[in-house]
Write an enzyme that holds these catalytic residues in place. Structure first.
Site, PDB file in Angstrom:
ATOM      1  N   TYR A 148       0.862  -1.189   0.000  1.00  0.00           N
ATOM      2  CA  TYR A 148       0.000   0.000   0.000  1.00  0.00           C
ATOM      3  C   TYR A 148       0.890   1.227   0.000  1.00  0.00           C
ATOM      4  O   TYR A 148       1.834   1.322   0.796  1.00  0.00           O
ATOM      5  CB  TYR A 148      -0.900   0.000   1.252  1.00  0.00           C
ATOM      6  CG  TYR A 148      -1.812   1.206   1.356  1.00  0.00           C
ATOM      7  CD1 TYR A 148      -2.823   1.431   0.420  1.00  0.00           C
ATOM      8  CD2 TYR A 148      -1.670   2.119   2.400  1.00  0.00           C
ATOM      9  CE1 TYR A 148      -3.661   2.530   0.528  1.00  0.00           C
ATOM     10  CE2 TYR A 148      -2.516   3.222   2.515  1.00  0.00           C
ATOM     11  CZ  TYR A 148      -3.510   3.422   1.579  1.00  0.00           C
ATOM     12  OH  TYR A 148      -4.346   4.503   1.677  1.00  0.00           O
ATOM     13  N   ASP A 241       9.299   2.782  -0.097  1.00  0.00           N
ATOM     14  CA  ASP A 241       8.274   3.409   0.739  1.00  0.00           C
ATOM     15  C   ASP A 241       8.499   2.954   2.176  1.00  0.00           C
ATOM     16  O   ASP A 241       8.165   1.825   2.546  1.00  0.00           O
ATOM     17  CB  ASP A 241       6.889   2.997   0.220  1.00  0.00           C
ATOM     18  CG  ASP A 241       5.764   3.640   1.018  1.00  0.00           C
ATOM     19  OD1 ASP A 241       6.031   4.138   2.129  1.00  0.00           O
ATOM     20  OD2 ASP A 241       4.620   3.621   0.527  1.00  0.00           O
ATOM     21  N   LYS A 269       4.294   8.979   8.978  1.00  0.00           N
ATOM     22  CA  LYS A 269       4.034   8.508  10.334  1.00  0.00           C
ATOM     23  C   LYS A 269       5.009   9.086  11.373  1.00  0.00           C
ATOM     24  O   LYS A 269       4.793  10.175  11.867  1.00  0.00           O
ATOM     25  CB  LYS A 269       3.992   6.984  10.354  1.00  0.00           C
ATOM     26  CG  LYS A 269       2.880   6.452   9.400  1.00  0.00           C
ATOM     27  CD  LYS A 269       2.580   5.001   9.580  1.00  0.00           C
ATOM     28  CE  LYS A 269       1.673   4.446   8.507  1.00  0.00           C
ATOM     29  NZ  LYS A 269       0.262   4.526   8.752  1.00  0.00           N
TER      30      LYS A 269
HETATM   31  C1  LIG Z   1       3.659   2.019   3.389  1.00  0.00           C
HETATM   32  C2  LIG Z   1       2.657   3.132   3.335  1.00  0.00           C
HETATM   33  N1  LIG Z   1       2.778   4.056   2.377  1.00  0.00           N
HETATM   34  C3  LIG Z   1       1.916   5.097   2.284  1.00  0.00           C
HETATM   35  C4  LIG Z   1       0.873   5.224   3.174  1.00  0.00           C
HETATM   36  C5  LIG Z   1      -0.069   6.382   3.065  1.00  0.00           C
HETATM   37  O1  LIG Z   1       0.158   7.272   4.108  1.00  0.00           O
HETATM   38  P1  LIG Z   1      -1.022   8.251   4.589  1.00  0.00           P
HETATM   39  O2  LIG Z   1      -2.040   7.414   5.276  1.00  0.00           O
HETATM   40  O3  LIG Z   1      -0.313   9.217   5.493  1.00  0.00           O
HETATM   41  O4  LIG Z   1      -1.557   8.928   3.359  1.00  0.00           O
HETATM   42  C6  LIG Z   1       0.719   4.281   4.192  1.00  0.00           C
HETATM   43  C7  LIG Z   1      -0.375   4.392   5.169  1.00  0.00           C
HETATM   44  O5  LIG Z   1      -0.590   3.585   6.022  1.00  0.00           O
HETATM   45  C8  LIG Z   1       1.630   3.204   4.273  1.00  0.00           C
HETATM   46  O6  LIG Z   1       1.517   2.255   5.221  1.00  0.00           O
END
Ligand SMILES: Cc1ncc(COP(=O)(O)O)c(C=O)c1O
Length: 439
Positions: A148, A241, A269
């Site tokens: 994700y 990511d 985060k």
């Molecule tokens: C690995 C990863 N990338 C991107 C995101 C997206 O972040 P946000 O919820 O701050 O938009 C998340 C959200 O949980 C994530 O776990």
């Protein structure tokens, strides 16, 4: 615990929320649909504990889905935010804190030479993709199923029917033409990766280096190195990511643990310490393509917000090597205790679960075999997992309410919290019926 789920203040508020917020919540997983119950409305957090509107206390393993590595309402973070707020909440002009935070992130994460802050991980990942397309002059993006990267159109894509096929929209509203620019490959599948890179020559390979959004499914030996090599050989950029893994699994994130570096790195985060902040970082010559240094457009009214920057800096200040080692020890104790709790089930070999952990992350897969891909995570006994989570909640432990998420232990979790959690886990296993065998 309150006796009935229907006459609680949470239940009352949920009914009202359903009239005003789609599904009663502002982000889907909070609704707790996948464990078959209603959401719990939170009044406050204290360290590792959540207190709901009905006064129930829970040991919290969501911790806001990762930002709260020091637990709720840490005094150092609160003081930093209060001081920043007293000076003004937002200026739409640069502040010293943003430079200080960029410096701190670059010091910890080697692949980050320059940083652009955003308000969410979604924006940061979306910008990474735009930048990769601009830098390579190509359009296709390669991602992995079960990963994700936020909910931008091009990344909200699921696998097509065959290997190395173009993606399909994962949500109504994502145009097919946009989804078709993303190729989705099964995680840990070397042949599918080779085939997809050869066929599509992508602008970027985007991956969570330690995927935690299908539950925690670490890379097979050599798989991250293969990503790096495939990106180099094909002229693609590697976007790592680290929204979840960054600063958590090690001070320098998964890249420090594994030694595999991205060209671009997505952070979120922990970098905002519980306030809305995320960032994109990477090699300077790529980052300088962003406006106003370059022509790739990206902007944000609240990007680098002074309160979020203060919370992020305060959070990182507390996160020294000793803290990382403590978090690793806390995680190990939790994972061992959960394994032990499962073993205590029944009179035979215990309840069939696979407990996977990395520092700061744990997943209990309801599977009798190791989970190496999203397909294998989906084959878990989701009904038993849901029932176990409901039993944990009834015993004052708040797990992530989905099989496809990781638990987030924090530095505020004490030995006593861990012991109570493992006792509750054993009692929750004891409530489960005989496993149905492998689905
Ligand atoms: C690995 C990863 N990338 C991107 C995101 C997206 O972040 P946000 O919820 O701050 O938009 C998340 C959200 O949980 C994530 O776990």
């Amino acid at each position: 615990m309150s006796a009935s789920l229907t006459d609680t203040r949470s239940a009352e508020l949920y009914r009202r929320a359903l009239e005003l917020l789609p599904g009663g919540v502002n982000s889907p997983v909070r609704a707790m649909h996948s464990i078959g119950r209603e959401p719990i409305f939170i009044a406050r957090g204290e360290g590792a504990e959540l207190i709901d509107l009905d006064g129930n206390r829970f040991i919290d393993y969501v911790c806001s889905w990762g930002p709260l590595i020091h637990g709720h309402a840490h005094p150092h973070v609160l003081a930093a935010v209060a001081e920043a707020a007293a000076r003004g909440t937002s200026f739409g002009a640069p502040t010293a804190g943003e430079v200080e935070l960029a410096c701190e992130v670059a010091r910890r994460i080697e692949a980050v030479e320059m940083l652009r802050m955003t308000s969410s991980g979604t924006e940061a990942a979306m910008t990474a993709v735009r930048l990769a397309r601009a830098a390579t002059g190509r359009e296709t993006i390669l991602k992995f199923s079960g990963a994700y990267h936020g909910h931008s159109d091009g990344l909200l894509v699921q696998a097509g029917s065959g290997l190395a096929t173009q993606g399909l929209p994962a949500s109504p509203g994502v145009p097919e033409a946009v989804a078709a620019q993303t190729v989705v490959v099964p995680w840990n599948d070397r042949e599918a990766l080779d085939a997809a890179v050869g066929l599509h020559r992508p602008a970027a390979i985007i991956a969570e280096p330690l995927p935690a959004n299908m539950g925690l499914v670490p890379p097979a030996e050599g798989f991250l190195e293969l990503l790096r090599r495939q990106a180099d050989d094909s002229g693609a950029l590697l976007i790592l990511d680290e929204v979840i893994s960054g600063f958590r699994v090690a001070g320098g994130g998964a890249q420090e643990l594994t030694g595999v570096r991205g060209d671009l790195v997505v952070l979120g985060k922990i970098i905002g310490g519980g306030l809305p902040a995320a960032a994109l970082g990477g090699r300077a010559e790529l980052m300088r393509m962003l406006a106003p240094a370059g022509e790739v457009y990206q902007a944000g009214t609240l990007s680098g917000n002074p309160l979020a920057v203060a919370a992020g800096l305060a959070t990182l200040e507390l996160l020294d090597e000793g803290a990382s080692a403590r978090l690793a020890a806390i995680t190990e104790r939790l994972a061992d205790g959960l394994r032990e709790a499962a073993r205590a089930w029944g009179s035979g070999g215990g309840y069939p679960v696979e407990v996977v952990s990395m520092p700061g992350l744990v997943t209990v897969f309801f599977s009798d075999r190791p989970v190496r891909s999203f397909a294998e995570a989906q084959a878990c006994d989701l009904h038993a997992h849901a029932a176990w989570c409901r039993e944990l909640l009834a015993r004052g432990v708040y797990p992530p309410p989905s099989q496809f998420e990781a638990w987030f232990p924090s530095l505020a979790h004490t030995d006593e919290h861990l012991q109570r959690t493992c006792e509750a886990a054993a009692a929750a296993f004891a409530c489960l019926p005989e496993p149905t065998g492998s689905p």
